[in-house]
Design an enzyme around this catalytic site. Sequence first.
Site, short mmCIF file in Angstrom:
data_model
loop_
_atom_site.label_atom_id
_atom_site.label_comp_id
_atom_site.label_asym_id
_atom_site.label_seq_id
_atom_site.Cartn_x
_atom_site.Cartn_y
_atom_site.Cartn_z
N ARG A 107 0.88 -1.14 0.03
CA ARG A 107 -0.11 0.11 0.05
C ARG A 107 0.89 1.33 -0.10
O ARG A 107 0.63 2.32 -0.66
CB ARG A 107 -0.97 0.07 1.07
CG ARG A 107 -2.09 -0.97 1.14
CD ARG A 107 -3.21 -0.98 2.12
NE ARG A 107 -2.81 -1.37 3.43
CZ ARG A 107 -3.18 -2.79 3.77
NH1 ARG A 107 -4.00 -3.21 3.08
NH2 ARG A 107 -2.78 -3.12 4.79
N PHE A 147 -11.41 -5.59 -6.30
CA PHE A 147 -11.32 -6.37 -5.05
C PHE A 147 -10.93 -5.58 -3.83
O PHE A 147 -10.05 -5.75 -3.16
CB PHE A 147 -10.72 -7.57 -5.29
CG PHE A 147 -10.76 -8.31 -6.51
CD1 PHE A 147 -11.80 -9.39 -6.74
CD2 PHE A 147 -9.86 -8.38 -7.58
CE1 PHE A 147 -11.93 -9.91 -7.87
CE2 PHE A 147 -10.19 -8.77 -8.87
CZ PHE A 147 -11.24 -9.75 -9.03
N ALA A 166 -15.81 -7.68 -9.84
CA ALA A 166 -14.59 -6.83 -10.36
C ALA A 166 -14.30 -7.23 -11.63
O ALA A 166 -14.05 -6.38 -12.56
CB ALA A 166 -13.53 -7.16 -9.35
N ASP A 198 -6.17 -7.28 -6.97
CA ASP A 198 -5.95 -7.87 -5.59
C ASP A 198 -6.91 -8.89 -5.31
O ASP A 198 -7.65 -8.98 -4.38
CB ASP A 198 -5.40 -7.11 -4.48
CG ASP A 198 -5.17 -7.71 -3.29
OD1 ASP A 198 -4.71 -8.90 -3.39
OD2 ASP A 198 -5.23 -7.22 -2.26
N CYS A 245 -2.62 -14.43 -3.56
CA CYS A 245 -2.54 -14.69 -2.30
C CYS A 245 -2.66 -16.05 -2.20
O CYS A 245 -2.91 -16.74 -1.12
CB CYS A 245 -3.34 -13.84 -1.35
SG CYS A 245 -5.14 -14.35 -1.63
#
Length: 405
Positions: A223, A239, A291, A309, A349
Amino acid sequence: MSSGTCRIWLAKGRESSVRRFHPWVFSGAVHRIEGSPAEGDVVEVVSSEGAFLGYGHYQKGSIAVRILDFYGHSGICGDRRMPQEFWDGRIASALNLRRSLGLPSQATDSYRLVHGEGDSLPGLVIDYYAGVAVVQAHSAGMFLSLDRITESLKHCYGNELKAVYDKSSATAPHKAGLSLCDRYLYGNPDDNPHIIRENGNLFEVDWESGQKTGFFIDQRDNRALVAACAPGRTLLNLFCYTGGFSVYALAAGAAAVVSVDSSQKAADMTERNIALNFPGGVPHEAVCADAIDYLKNVEFGKYDMMIVDPPAFAKHRDALDNALRAYRRLNASALSKVARGGIVFTFSCSQVVDRQMFYTAVFSAAVQSGRNVRLLGRLGQPADHPVNIYHPEGEYLKGLALYVE
């Protein structure tokens, strides 16, 4: 063997990974079981010759034992459950590491305290939110140890600790016969959602009903990188969840931000986080929409920065092929739509998708887009999510920063 402790004998030639300090013993490596361990019990692990290798939590499934103490190095003998001094030592060690990293600080009051195998506590995650510890047990052994873990947290933090919340209902094994019900193990604060500070930005955290432990601490460094690139740009945050990237970008001077999530609750929380940080208003819109579908309808060049993401596309290896196809399609769409000179930050992830797999999927997406794409950097998880060098699987967060011409 300690009184009451069962013993796991490994098959001949299958102890090499344990000798290299990998904390997982797979069921295929087990030759025989001495005793009748229940799921979550502490067991001894020995080689085919009977040499002691360590203590760990026993569980039915592909991972039969998660090693807690190799060769008894902690000096603590297991007996169905690890004693309180074991937990005190491990939690204190994890906290000392975070303090050596400068956490908490005046700008950041929340961090990951325990990152499973990376803190020699396989099957346990603890996120610390400005006085509230949110715990997730991913194994029966960790779930059955929550009382001792809570005592260790109280011992380590003292009066700083306001509450401990168990959020294991979605992570602990349901077939182990555990009483899975999210609850407070200590304290009961009246300020949920809780306000935390991260690099000077404010966020609501709802650990009771939010995803995971309530906030994605693992994207903190990424970030900050987005913020460094955001001034003057128009950002599409796909997302978005609670709008972390959106807040950082706007605080850094982004021209405008659109945040998209399929959850109305997430979109609403994003709006609250925007209002929390910018009470005077900023050029921001939160959209509740799929999304991927939203991106398909974006006109070329509208956005010169995008965040991609998504949640884990593959939680198990049998979903790997479908996940890689999804990453290719999603990233091809983003790379095709971003403005010339735009930047795309894209992430995975999914633990079963390793760095090379993800890079190859995005490479294929770049080829499909037909555009000149340059790699600005490879991204990952912050230092409070440490990776045990003997357990590379702990490096689950992968990201790429891409410049598109």
